[in-house]
Design a protein around this motif. Structure first.
Motif, PDB file in Angstrom:
ATOM      1  N   MET A   1      -0.823   4.822   6.139  1.00 33.28           N
ATOM      2  CA  MET A   1      -0.917   5.845   7.066  1.00 33.28           C
ATOM      3  C   MET A   1      -1.762   7.078   6.295  1.00 33.28           C
ATOM      4  O   MET A   1      -1.404   7.087   5.338  1.00 33.28           O
ATOM      5  N   GLY A   2      -2.733   7.693   6.865  1.00 30.15           N
ATOM      6  CA  GLY A   2      -3.178   8.739   6.222  1.00 30.15           C
ATOM      7  C   GLY A   2      -2.745  10.110   6.161  1.00 30.15           C
ATOM      8  O   GLY A   2      -1.224  10.196   6.349  1.00 30.15           O
ATOM      9  N   SER A   3      -3.646  11.185   6.149  1.00 27.12           N
ATOM     10  CA  SER A   3      -2.998  12.633   6.390  1.00 27.12           C
ATOM     11  C   SER A   3      -4.010  13.041   6.898  1.00 27.12           C
ATOM     12  O   SER A   3      -5.176  12.832   7.163  1.00 27.12           O
ATOM     13  N   VAL A   4      -3.569  14.622   7.433  1.00 27.74           N
ATOM     14  CA  VAL A   4      -4.540  15.498   7.979  1.00 27.74           C
ATOM     15  C   VAL A   4      -4.586  16.836   7.096  1.00 27.74           C
ATOM     16  O   VAL A   4      -3.423  17.326   6.560  1.00 27.74           O
ATOM     17  N   VAL A   5      -5.708  17.294   7.062  1.00 25.54           N
ATOM     18  CA  VAL A   5      -5.787  18.470   6.386  1.00 25.54           C
ATOM     19  C   VAL A   5      -6.839  19.583   7.148  1.00 25.54           C
ATOM     20  O   VAL A   5      -7.694  19.322   8.013  1.00 25.54           O
ATOM     21  N   LEU A   6      -6.108  20.732   7.060  1.00 30.70           N
ATOM     22  CA  LEU A   6      -6.994  21.856   7.876  1.00 30.70           C
ATOM     23  C   LEU A   6      -7.439  22.909   7.003  1.00 30.70           C
ATOM     24  O   LEU A   6      -6.444  23.663   6.286  1.00 30.70           O
ATOM     25  N   ARG A 245      -4.298   4.414   9.660  1.00 29.22           N
ATOM     26  CA  ARG A 245      -4.777   3.554   8.533  1.00 29.22           C
ATOM     27  C   ARG A 245      -5.117   5.085   7.438  1.00 29.22           C
ATOM     28  O   ARG A 245      -4.897   6.018   7.615  1.00 29.22           O
ATOM     29  N   ASP A 246      -5.215   4.339   6.224  1.00 30.01           N
ATOM     30  CA  ASP A 246      -5.406   5.231   5.129  1.00 30.01           C
ATOM     31  C   ASP A 246      -6.837   6.137   5.311  1.00 30.01           C
ATOM     32  O   ASP A 246      -7.604   5.712   5.907  1.00 30.01           O
ATOM     33  N   GLY A 247      -6.617   7.398   4.659  1.00 24.84           N
ATOM     34  CA  GLY A 247      -7.727   8.232   4.713  1.00 24.84           C
ATOM     35  C   GLY A 247      -7.161   9.720   5.171  1.00 24.84           C
ATOM     36  O   GLY A 247      -6.012   9.713   5.548  1.00 24.84           O
ATOM     37  N   ILE A 248      -8.088  10.646   4.999  1.00 27.59           N
ATOM     38  CA  ILE A 248      -8.040  12.023   5.461  1.00 27.59           C
ATOM     39  C   ILE A 248      -8.877  12.468   6.630  1.00 27.59           C
ATOM     40  O   ILE A 248      -9.993  12.207   6.696  1.00 27.59           O
TER      41      ILE A 248
END
Length: 311
Positions: A1-6, A245-248
């Motif tokens: 799992m990826g992540s979220v950036v704001l 999936r992996d990534g941002i």
């Protein structure tokens, strides 16, 4: 799992002061948009990276900045059209609101006066002065700065960032804006997820994924009348990708993009969906500084935690 950036480019009038005809609606919306975004982020408990123009943290100035190596006329609007517009030149009240938020936002730099680092006329002396002044003001507010967002995404003088002790920056998105973004996703099969890398200066490059106000004007009006807000759909798509999936997935905007109630509705729809998916899947929401710590292996003990209050 990826992540979220704001990330947010917080600039009030400084994002437009060098333009012959600054967009009035955007300039006037800066304060309202700033407060609205803080409220929405608190409601949904979403931490974000706020890159603040250093000049906003001043209480006052002479409008000349004689010790600054800016080109002739760079601060002219401060002394002419905006001489009596302290509301667009200064924002210590807004910065205090940010630092006093219950949400653990990251305080980042957007330079001192919105100089375009990637332009040929911006030499090393000017880039250094912009960073030094913004970091000095941040220190006066007890803020440690790790991340930098380039004004108008004009990347340049990365060596100066490293020299000044910064650790990360936001680079341009691999996809286009608006309709071009939809084309890149649907036709060219590009992803909205990005991968942070460490550049030759030791800085963590965290590319943007999606500008949340890249589909505006008549095209937006038509799309909303027959379908849905295209940017909400794209943001949900990116958030879903990050759960799979992996990534941002790195979203960004300016507070002054919120010029109308429907802009507020867009951000509410995006943030509520992000909060929902986080609760359902355990999706991580990070700041740019969080990404730096994860990529470089830094820990909370080895990283300096800024004090979120003014000296």
């Amino acid at each position: 799992m990826g992540s979220v950036v704001l990330s947010l480019d917080a600039e009030l009038g400084w994002g437009f002061h060098d333009l012959p005809n600054p967009p009035t609606r955007r300039v006037e919306a800066g304060r309202r948009g700033w407060s609205t975004m803080l409220e929405l982020l608190e409601e949904y408990r979403i931490p974000a990276t706020w890159a603040v123009v250093g000049h906003l943290m001043l209480e006052s100035c002479d409008g000349r900045h004689a010790d600054h190596p800016a080109p002739d006329g760079w601060f002219e609007r401060e002394r002419t059209d905006w001489q009596d517009r302290e509301d667009v030149r200064f924002g210590p009240d807004l910065v205090s609101d940010l630092l006093e938020s219950d949400v653990d936002h990251e305080f980042a730099s957007h330079s001192f006066s919105h100089v375009l680092f990637g332009h040929p006329e911006t030499d090393r002396e000017l880039a250094s002065a912009e960073l030094e002044r913004s970091l000095e003001i941040a220190a006066d507010w007890n803020q440690c700065v790790e991340s930098f967002i380039y004004p108008r995404n004009s990347v340049g003088h990365r060596d100066v960032l490293a020299e000044q002790g910064l650790r990360a920056y936001r680079s341009k998105s691999p996809t286009g804006y608006g309709i071009r973004c939809i084309f890149d996703l649907m036709v060219r099969n590009k992803s909205l997820l990005v991968t942070p890398t460490i550049d030759e200066h030791g800085l963590v490059d965290i590319p943007a994924s999606l500008f949340l106000f890249g589909f505006e004007g008549s095209a937006r009006t038509v799309a909303e009348s027959v379908w849905d807000d295209p940017m909400v759909a794209l943001a949900r798509y990116g958030i879903d990708q990050a759960t799979e999936r992996d990534g941002i997935f790195h979203m960004w905007l300016h507070p002054n993009n919120l010029t109308h109630e429907r802009d507020d509705q867009r951000m509410r729809a995006i943030l509520s969906y992000l909060a929902q998916r986080r609760a359902e899947t355990g999706l991580t929401v990070e700041t740019m500084a969080d990404v730096v710590h994860r990529v470089t292996g830094a820990t909370a003990e080895t990283s300096v935690k800024p004090t979120m209050s003014r000296r």
